[in-house]
Design a protein around this motif. Structure first.
Motif, PDB file in Angstrom:
ATOM      1  N   ASP A  83      28.714  21.410  45.939  1.00 42.26           N
ATOM      2  CA  ASP A  83      28.531  22.826  45.630  1.00 42.26           C
ATOM      3  C   ASP A  83      29.780  23.641  45.902  1.00 42.26           C
ATOM      4  N   SER A  84      30.937  22.980  45.906  1.00 41.68           N
ATOM      5  CA  SER A  84      32.216  23.659  46.090  1.00 41.68           C
ATOM      6  C   SER A  84      33.149  23.302  44.947  1.00 41.68           C
ATOM      7  N   ALA A  85      34.039  24.236  44.638  1.00 40.86           N
ATOM      8  CA  ALA A  85      35.019  23.982  43.588  1.00 40.86           C
ATOM      9  C   ALA A  85      36.343  24.626  43.974  1.00 40.86           C
ATOM     10  N   LEU A  86      37.422  23.899  43.700  1.00 38.11           N
ATOM     11  CA  LEU A  86      38.769  24.415  43.878  1.00 38.11           C
ATOM     12  C   LEU A  86      39.392  24.614  42.510  1.00 38.11           C
ATOM     13  N   VAL A  87      39.992  25.776  42.314  1.00 35.26           N
ATOM     14  CA  VAL A  87      40.713  26.055  41.075  1.00 35.26           C
ATOM     15  C   VAL A  87      42.162  26.310  41.462  1.00 35.26           C
ATOM     16  N   VAL A  88      43.040  25.446  40.966  1.00 33.75           N
ATOM     17  CA  VAL A  88      44.462  25.518  41.275  1.00 33.75           C
ATOM     18  C   VAL A  88      45.184  25.951  40.011  1.00 33.75           C
ATOM     19  N   GLY A  89      46.035  26.945  40.141  1.00 36.51           N
ATOM     20  CA  GLY A  89      46.770  27.407  38.969  1.00 36.51           C
ATOM     21  C   GLY A  89      47.787  28.456  39.329  1.00 36.51           C
ATOM     22  N   ARG A  90      47.880  29.422  38.478  1.00 36.29           N
ATOM     23  CA  ARG A  90      48.867  30.477  38.619  1.00 36.29           C
ATOM     24  C   ARG A  90      48.191  31.799  38.287  1.00 36.29           C
ATOM     25  N   MET A  91      48.713  32.877  38.822  1.00 42.74           N
ATOM     26  CA  MET A  91      48.222  34.208  38.474  1.00 42.74           C
ATOM     27  C   MET A  91      49.433  35.102  38.283  1.00 42.74           C
ATOM     28  N   THR A  92      49.608  35.589  37.071  1.00 39.96           N
ATOM     29  CA  THR A  92      50.648  36.564  36.794  1.00 39.96           C
ATOM     30  C   THR A  92      49.943  37.846  36.386  1.00 39.96           C
ATOM     31  N   ALA A  93      50.473  38.969  36.849  1.00 37.34           N
ATOM     32  CA  ALA A  93      49.782  40.228  36.580  1.00 37.34           C
ATOM     33  C   ALA A  93      50.732  41.403  36.674  1.00 37.34           C
ATOM     34  N   ASP A  94      50.376  42.446  35.960  1.00 36.25           N
ATOM     35  CA  ASP A  94      50.941  43.768  36.150  1.00 36.25           C
ATOM     36  C   ASP A  94      49.822  44.575  36.778  1.00 36.25           C
ATOM     37  N   VAL A  95      50.084  45.101  37.955  1.00 38.81           N
ATOM     38  CA  VAL A  95      49.050  45.800  38.712  1.00 38.81           C
ATOM     39  C   VAL A  95      49.668  46.998  39.412  1.00 38.81           C
ATOM     40  N   ASP A  96      48.936  48.096  39.450  1.00 38.29           N
ATOM     41  CA  ASP A  96      49.339  49.241  40.252  1.00 38.29           C
ATOM     42  C   ASP A  96      48.704  49.067  41.620  1.00 38.29           C
ATOM     43  N   VAL A  97      49.522  49.114  42.668  1.00 37.20           N
ATOM     44  CA  VAL A  97      49.046  49.012  44.041  1.00 37.20           C
ATOM     45  C   VAL A  97      49.367  50.341  44.719  1.00 37.20           C
ATOM     46  N   ALA A  98      48.314  51.068  45.054  1.00 40.43           N
ATOM     47  CA  ALA A  98      48.480  52.397  45.661  1.00 40.43           C
ATOM     48  C   ALA A  98      49.392  53.266  44.798  1.00 40.43           C
ATOM     49  N   GLY A  99      49.227  53.158  43.469  1.00 41.78           N
ATOM     50  CA  GLY A  99      49.984  53.979  42.544  1.00 41.78           C
ATOM     51  C   GLY A  99      51.352  53.445  42.169  1.00 41.78           C
ATOM     52  N   GLU A 100      51.777  52.355  42.787  1.00 39.98           N
ATOM     53  CA  GLU A 100      53.089  51.772  42.502  1.00 39.98           C
ATOM     54  C   GLU A 100      52.938  50.562  41.582  1.00 39.98           C
ATOM     55  N   PRO A 101      53.630  50.563  40.425  1.00 38.58           N
ATOM     56  CA  PRO A 101      53.534  49.399  39.539  1.00 38.58           C
ATOM     57  C   PRO A 101      54.226  48.178  40.147  1.00 38.58           C
ATOM     58  N   ARG A 102      53.554  47.035  40.020  1.00 39.76           N
ATOM     59  CA  ARG A 102      54.104  45.772  40.520  1.00 39.76           C
ATOM     60  C   ARG A 102      53.845  44.679  39.487  1.00 39.76           C
ATOM     61  N   THR A 103      54.741  43.716  39.467  1.00 37.85           N
ATOM     62  CA  THR A 103      54.535  42.509  38.674  1.00 37.85           C
ATOM     63  C   THR A 103      54.383  41.369  39.665  1.00 37.85           C
ATOM     64  N   ILE A 104      53.329  40.600  39.499  1.00 36.94           N
ATOM     65  CA  ILE A 104      52.999  39.508  40.408  1.00 36.94           C
ATOM     66  C   ILE A 104      53.110  38.197  39.645  1.00 36.94           C
ATOM     67  N   ASP A 105      53.685  37.201  40.277  1.00 37.08           N
ATOM     68  CA  ASP A 105      53.768  35.858  39.698  1.00 37.08           C
ATOM     69  C   ASP A 105      53.614  34.872  40.854  1.00 37.08           C
ATOM     70  N   THR A 113      31.891  28.623  45.437  1.00 36.63           N
ATOM     71  CA  THR A 113      30.732  27.959  46.020  1.00 36.63           C
ATOM     72  C   THR A 113      29.526  28.227  45.130  1.00 36.63           C
ATOM     73  N   ARG A 114      28.649  27.247  45.058  1.00 37.22           N
ATOM     74  CA  ARG A 114      27.437  27.407  44.253  1.00 37.22           C
ATOM     75  C   ARG A 114      26.287  27.743  45.204  1.00 37.22           C
ATOM     76  N   ALA A 115      25.657  28.884  44.947  1.00 43.25           N
ATOM     77  CA  ALA A 115      24.501  29.317  45.732  1.00 43.25           C
ATOM     78  C   ALA A 115      23.445  29.816  44.765  1.00 43.25           C
ATOM     79  N   SER A 116      22.231  29.353  44.963  1.00 43.01           N
ATOM     80  CA  SER A 116      21.116  29.742  44.087  1.00 43.01           C
ATOM     81  C   SER A 116      21.440  29.497  42.617  1.00 43.01           C
ATOM     82  N   GLY A 117      22.174  28.408  42.352  1.00 46.27           N
ATOM     83  CA  GLY A 117      22.440  28.001  40.980  1.00 46.27           C
ATOM     84  C   GLY A 117      23.583  28.717  40.297  1.00 46.27           C
ATOM     85  N   ARG A 118      24.301  29.599  40.997  1.00 49.65           N
ATOM     86  CA  ARG A 118      25.416  30.292  40.344  1.00 49.65           C
ATOM     87  C   ARG A 118      26.670  30.181  41.203  1.00 49.65           C
ATOM     88  N   TRP A 119      27.805  30.205  40.529  1.00 54.62           N
ATOM     89  CA  TRP A 119      29.092  30.074  41.197  1.00 54.62           C
ATOM     90  C   TRP A 119      29.584  31.444  41.652  1.00 54.62           C
TER      91      TRP A 119
END
Length: 131
Positions: A83-105, A113-119
């Motif tokens: 009932d556990s799953a690991l997802v390994v990958g990458r996350m790239t994003a343009d996001v404003d954090v407290a009003g400041e634009p940031r690019t994340i890579d 985790t699976r509980a009551s039939g849903r992840w």
């Protein structure tokens, strides 16, 4: 199913679909969807090193502290064990954090985790890419 995915193919597809819904909810600031997709015990780390509980993370999205403009999340590997799953990958994003634009890579690890039939997302941890 890709060779880098381990576990029941139906479970792998369900976890990947939950990942897609989570990132879409982040972009849309869809708090009901994020609430449903995140486990009560969520530990959500950020690339800054800060870590939030579920309540803290949702409050920050609600207040506009985090405003996601673009998110890409290519997945390299999924491993479903019971009932556990690991997802390994990458996350790239343009996001404003407290009003400041940031690019994340970052490399990213999501624990589901699976509980009551849903992840549900139990933990998220980004790691900066090596220099």
């Amino acid at each position: 199913m890709d060779a880098d995915h381990a576990g029941d193919p139906e479970d792998v597809r369900a976890v990947l679909a939950a990942e897609d819904r989570r990132y879409a909810a982040m972009l849309d600031a869809d708090l009901p969807a994020l609430d449903a997709l995140c486990a009560a015990e969520l530990s959500y780390a950020h690339s800054s090193g800060a870590r939030d509980t579920k309540e803290q993370y949702l409050a920050k999205v609600r207040s506009g502290h985090y405003v996601y403009r673009r998110v890409d999340h290519p997945v390299e590997r999924v491993a479903v064990v019971g009932d556990s799953a690991l997802v390994v990958g990458r996350m790239t994003a343009d996001v404003d954090v407290a009003g400041e634009p940031r690019t994340i890579d970052n490399l990213a690890l999501a624990v589901w985790t699976r509980a009551s039939g849903r992840w549900q997302l139990l933990a998220y941890a980004p790691t900066p890419l090596p220099a």
